[in-house]
Design a protein around this motif. Structure first.
Motif, PDB file in Angstrom:
ATOM      1  N   GLY A   1      -3.298   9.142  12.938  1.00 52.28           N
ATOM      2  CA  GLY A   1      -3.214   9.441  11.509  1.00 52.28           C
ATOM      3  C   GLY A   1      -3.712   8.292  10.653  1.00 52.28           C
ATOM      4  N   VAL A   2      -3.271   7.083  10.984  1.00 51.72           N
ATOM      5  CA  VAL A   2      -3.713   5.893  10.240  1.00 51.72           C
ATOM      6  C   VAL A   2      -5.218   5.722  10.385  1.00 51.72           C
ATOM      7  CG1 VAL A   2      -3.588   3.355  10.179  1.00 51.72           C
ATOM      8  CG2 VAL A   2      -1.492   4.716  10.383  1.00 51.72           C
ATOM      9  N   HIS A   3      -5.708   5.836  11.593  1.00 52.33           N
ATOM     10  CA  HIS A   3      -7.136   5.682  11.872  1.00 52.33           C
ATOM     11  C   HIS A   3      -7.952   6.689  11.069  1.00 52.33           C
ATOM     12  CE1 HIS A   3     -10.747   6.198  14.576  1.00 52.33           C
ATOM     13  NE2 HIS A   3     -10.761   4.897  14.343  1.00 52.33           N
ATOM     14  N   SER A   4      -7.511   7.924  11.067  1.00 50.35           N
ATOM     15  CA  SER A   4      -8.201   8.986  10.346  1.00 50.35           C
ATOM     16  C   SER A   4      -8.220   8.718   8.835  1.00 50.35           C
ATOM     17  CB  SER A   4      -7.529  10.324  10.646  1.00 50.35           C
ATOM     18  OG  SER A   4      -8.147  11.354   9.927  1.00 50.35           O
ATOM     19  N   GLU A   5      -7.080   8.300   8.308  1.00 53.21           N
ATOM     20  CA  GLU A   5      -7.002   8.006   6.871  1.00 53.21           C
ATOM     21  C   GLU A   5      -7.936   6.859   6.492  1.00 53.21           C
ATOM     22  OE1 GLU A   5      -5.333   9.482   4.293  1.00 53.21           O
ATOM     23  OE2 GLU A   5      -4.799  11.062   5.721  1.00 53.21           O
ATOM     24  N   LEU A   6      -7.939   5.816   7.297  1.00 51.43           N
ATOM     25  CA  LEU A   6      -8.799   4.671   7.000  1.00 51.43           C
ATOM     26  C   LEU A   6     -10.277   5.039   7.117  1.00 51.43           C
ATOM     27  CD1 LEU A   6      -6.809   1.785   8.708  1.00 51.43           C
ATOM     28  CD2 LEU A   6      -7.069   2.227   6.250  1.00 51.43           C
ATOM     29  N   LEU A   7     -10.623   5.832   8.123  1.00 48.36           N
ATOM     30  CA  LEU A   7     -12.015   6.285   8.245  1.00 48.36           C
ATOM     31  C   LEU A   7     -12.418   7.104   7.024  1.00 48.36           C
ATOM     32  CD1 LEU A   7     -12.596   7.351  11.971  1.00 48.36           C
ATOM     33  CD2 LEU A   7     -13.673   5.470  10.711  1.00 48.36           C
ATOM     34  N   GLY A   8     -11.490   7.924   6.542  1.00 49.96           N
ATOM     35  CA  GLY A   8     -11.770   8.717   5.343  1.00 49.96           C
ATOM     36  C   GLY A   8     -12.081   7.831   4.141  1.00 49.96           C
ATOM     37  N   LEU A   9     -11.334   6.741   3.987  1.00 53.81           N
ATOM     38  CA  LEU A   9     -11.591   5.808   2.895  1.00 53.81           C
ATOM     39  C   LEU A   9     -12.995   5.210   2.999  1.00 53.81           C
ATOM     40  CD1 LEU A   9      -8.195   3.871   2.753  1.00 53.81           C
ATOM     41  CD2 LEU A   9      -9.032   5.580   1.113  1.00 53.81           C
ATOM     42  N   VAL A  10     -13.382   4.852   4.223  1.00 53.68           N
ATOM     43  CA  VAL A  10     -14.718   4.275   4.441  1.00 53.68           C
ATOM     44  C   VAL A  10     -15.779   5.316   4.126  1.00 53.68           C
ATOM     45  CG1 VAL A  10     -16.301   3.337   6.178  1.00 53.68           C
ATOM     46  CG2 VAL A  10     -13.910   2.589   6.134  1.00 53.68           C
ATOM     47  N   GLU A  11     -15.601   6.524   4.660  1.00 48.67           N
ATOM     48  CA  GLU A  11     -16.597   7.585   4.469  1.00 48.67           C
ATOM     49  C   GLU A  11     -16.751   7.969   2.998  1.00 48.67           C
ATOM     50  OE1 GLU A  11     -15.223  10.646   7.108  1.00 48.67           O
ATOM     51  OE2 GLU A  11     -15.847   9.526   8.886  1.00 48.67           O
ATOM     52  N   ARG A  12     -15.688   7.914   2.239  1.00 49.88           N
ATOM     53  CA  ARG A  12     -15.752   8.256   0.814  1.00 49.88           C
ATOM     54  C   ARG A  12     -16.201   7.060  -0.036  1.00 49.88           C
ATOM     55  NH1 ARG A  12     -10.942  10.680   2.437  1.00 49.88           N
ATOM     56  NH2 ARG A  12      -9.679   9.067   1.419  1.00 49.88           N
ATOM     57  N   GLY A  13     -16.416   5.921   0.601  1.00 45.74           N
ATOM     58  CA  GLY A  13     -16.867   4.738  -0.125  1.00 45.74           C
ATOM     59  C   GLY A  13     -15.776   4.088  -0.957  1.00 45.74           C
ATOM     60  N   GLU A  14     -14.534   4.378  -0.646  1.00 46.35           N
ATOM     61  CA  GLU A  14     -13.430   3.819  -1.418  1.00 46.35           C
ATOM     62  C   GLU A  14     -13.068   2.398  -0.991  1.00 46.35           C
ATOM     63  OE1 GLU A  14     -10.143   6.596  -1.783  1.00 46.35           O
ATOM     64  OE2 GLU A  14     -11.574   8.266  -1.786  1.00 46.35           O
ATOM     65  N   VAL A  15     -13.552   1.998   0.167  1.00 45.12           N
ATOM     66  CA  VAL A  15     -13.395   0.611   0.633  1.00 45.12           C
ATOM     67  C   VAL A  15     -14.736   0.161   1.188  1.00 45.12           C
ATOM     68  CG1 VAL A  15     -10.929   0.819   1.163  1.00 45.12           C
ATOM     69  CG2 VAL A  15     -12.601   1.282   2.940  1.00 45.12           C
ATOM     70  N   ASP A  16     -14.872  -1.116   1.337  1.00 40.27           N
ATOM     71  CA  ASP A  16     -16.124  -1.673   1.836  1.00 40.27           C
ATOM     72  C   ASP A  16     -16.470  -1.102   3.207  1.00 40.27           C
ATOM     73  OD1 ASP A  16     -17.572  -4.074   3.420  1.00 40.27           O
ATOM     74  OD2 ASP A  16     -18.073  -4.123   1.279  1.00 40.27           O
ATOM     75  N   ALA A  17     -17.707  -0.762   3.401  1.00 42.81           N
ATOM     76  CA  ALA A  17     -18.168  -0.159   4.655  1.00 42.81           C
ATOM     77  C   ALA A  17     -17.930  -1.062   5.858  1.00 42.81           C
ATOM     78  CB  ALA A  17     -19.639   0.214   4.549  1.00 42.81           C
ATOM     79  N   SER A  18     -17.872  -2.382   5.636  1.00 43.52           N
ATOM     80  CA  SER A  18     -17.638  -3.296   6.766  1.00 43.52           C
ATOM     81  C   SER A  18     -16.274  -3.058   7.400  1.00 43.52           C
ATOM     82  CB  SER A  18     -17.779  -4.750   6.324  1.00 43.52           C
ATOM     83  OG  SER A  18     -16.771  -5.080   5.393  1.00 43.52           O
ATOM     84  N   LEU A  19     -15.353  -2.460   6.646  1.00 40.39           N
ATOM     85  CA  LEU A  19     -14.050  -2.134   7.206  1.00 40.39           C
ATOM     86  C   LEU A  19     -14.183  -1.144   8.366  1.00 40.39           C
ATOM     87  CD1 LEU A  19     -10.974  -2.416   7.097  1.00 40.39           C
ATOM     88  CD2 LEU A  19     -10.948  -0.541   5.451  1.00 40.39           C
ATOM     89  N   GLY A  20     -15.209  -0.299   8.302  1.00 43.40           N
ATOM     90  CA  GLY A  20     -15.432   0.674   9.372  1.00 43.40           C
ATOM     91  C   GLY A  20     -15.624   0.007  10.723  1.00 43.40           C
ATOM     92  N   GLY A  21     -16.414  -1.069  10.752  1.00 41.54           N
ATOM     93  CA  GLY A  21     -16.637  -1.790  12.006  1.00 41.54           C
ATOM     94  C   GLY A  21     -15.363  -2.434  12.516  1.00 41.54           C
TER      95      GLY A  21
END
Length: 104
Positions: A35-55
């Protein structure tokens, strides 16, 4: 284990309960992380956090999977040990009953 006036009995159900609880906990911590992983990925995909967080998130996900797999292996080993204890207790009880009754 329970004790009566003239008898002792080994009750393996308690060991089964522990194994069941451990399995439930394993499922639950995976659900939480997923759940946490999915939520954080969603933030990255929507551009709500820096894309480097995805890595970083993917690195953390891989580390979580490694650690949880190692933990699962250790739990499985403990379950096998618990099953051995359970079987030894059951067999010991049978052997004591046979001995007490004069049967071999």
């Amino acid at each position: 284990m329970s004790y009566g006036k003239n008898h002792v009995s080994f009750r393996p159900e308690a060991l089964d309960d522990v194994r069941g609880q451990t399995s439930s906990q394993q499922e639950r911590y995976r659900e939480i992380w997923d759940g946490v992983h999915s939520e954080l990925l969603g933030l990255v995909e929507r551009g709500e956090v820096d894309a480097s967080l995805g890595g970083v998130l993917e690195e953390r996900d891989q580390e979580f999977r490694r650690q949880s797999n190692r933990f699962d292996d250790e739990v499985e080993s403990a379950k096998r040990s618990g099953e051995g204890v359970k079987n030894a207790g059951i067999e010991g009880g049978h052997a004591m009953r046979r001995s007490a009754s004069g049967s071999h």
